[in-house]
Design a protein around this motif. Sequence first.
Motif, short mmCIF file in Angstrom:
data_model
loop_
_atom_site.label_atom_id
_atom_site.label_comp_id
_atom_site.label_asym_id
_atom_site.label_seq_id
_atom_site.Cartn_x
_atom_site.Cartn_y
_atom_site.Cartn_z
N THR A 14 35.47 45.89 3.68
CA THR A 14 36.41 45.81 4.79
C THR A 14 36.71 44.34 5.05
OG1 THR A 14 35.50 47.82 5.74
CG2 THR A 14 36.80 46.44 7.20
N ARG A 15 38.02 44.02 5.09
CA ARG A 15 38.46 42.64 5.25
C ARG A 15 39.29 42.52 6.53
NH1 ARG A 15 42.50 41.20 0.74
NH2 ARG A 15 43.81 42.59 1.97
N ARG A 16 38.97 41.52 7.30
CA ARG A 16 39.77 41.22 8.49
C ARG A 16 41.14 40.70 8.03
NH1 ARG A 16 37.42 38.49 13.65
NH2 ARG A 16 39.30 38.44 14.90
N ARG A 17 42.21 41.17 8.64
CA ARG A 17 43.56 40.74 8.22
C ARG A 17 43.79 39.27 8.52
NH1 ARG A 17 48.38 44.46 8.29
NH2 ARG A 17 47.96 44.82 6.12
N ASP A 18 43.30 38.78 9.65
CA ASP A 18 43.44 37.38 10.01
C ASP A 18 42.15 36.66 9.61
OD1 ASP A 18 44.02 34.89 11.05
OD2 ASP A 18 43.75 35.50 13.14
N LEU A 19 42.15 36.11 8.41
CA LEU A 19 40.95 35.44 7.91
C LEU A 19 40.85 33.98 8.33
CD1 LEU A 19 40.84 36.80 4.26
CD2 LEU A 19 39.29 37.36 6.13
N ASP A 51 43.60 48.61 12.56
CA ASP A 51 42.89 47.95 13.65
C ASP A 51 42.67 46.46 13.37
OD1 ASP A 51 41.11 48.18 11.59
OD2 ASP A 51 39.54 49.16 12.75
N GLY A 52 43.55 45.89 12.54
CA GLY A 52 43.39 44.48 12.17
C GLY A 52 42.53 44.28 10.95
N PHE A 53 42.13 45.38 10.30
CA PHE A 53 41.29 45.31 9.11
C PHE A 53 41.92 46.08 7.97
CE2 PHE A 53 38.41 44.43 12.55
CZ PHE A 53 37.56 43.46 12.04
#
Length: 79
Positions: A14-19, A51-53
């Motif tokens: 799972t990766r956060r969209r805003d890295l 959810d941003g991910f």
Amino acid sequence: MAADGAPYPAIRYTRRRDLGRVVLAAEVAPANVDFSAPGAARQISATDLGDGFDEVIVRSDTPLSVAPRQFLRLRATLP
């Protein structure tokens, strides 16, 4: 995971969209776990979880029939 009838080692994360400035890189190593010259890995999919991910799937470019022992890792760095 299978592609074109051949099994490949893969990882799902799972990766956060805003890295921010963080850079993520999937790396593949042979059986001796030497990541000094990592092999090729490709992103297969990135699914928006809403959810941003994202859920990301990455696999080795080398099928298990060619290299039965491979190790994958996800490296996070700041430039």
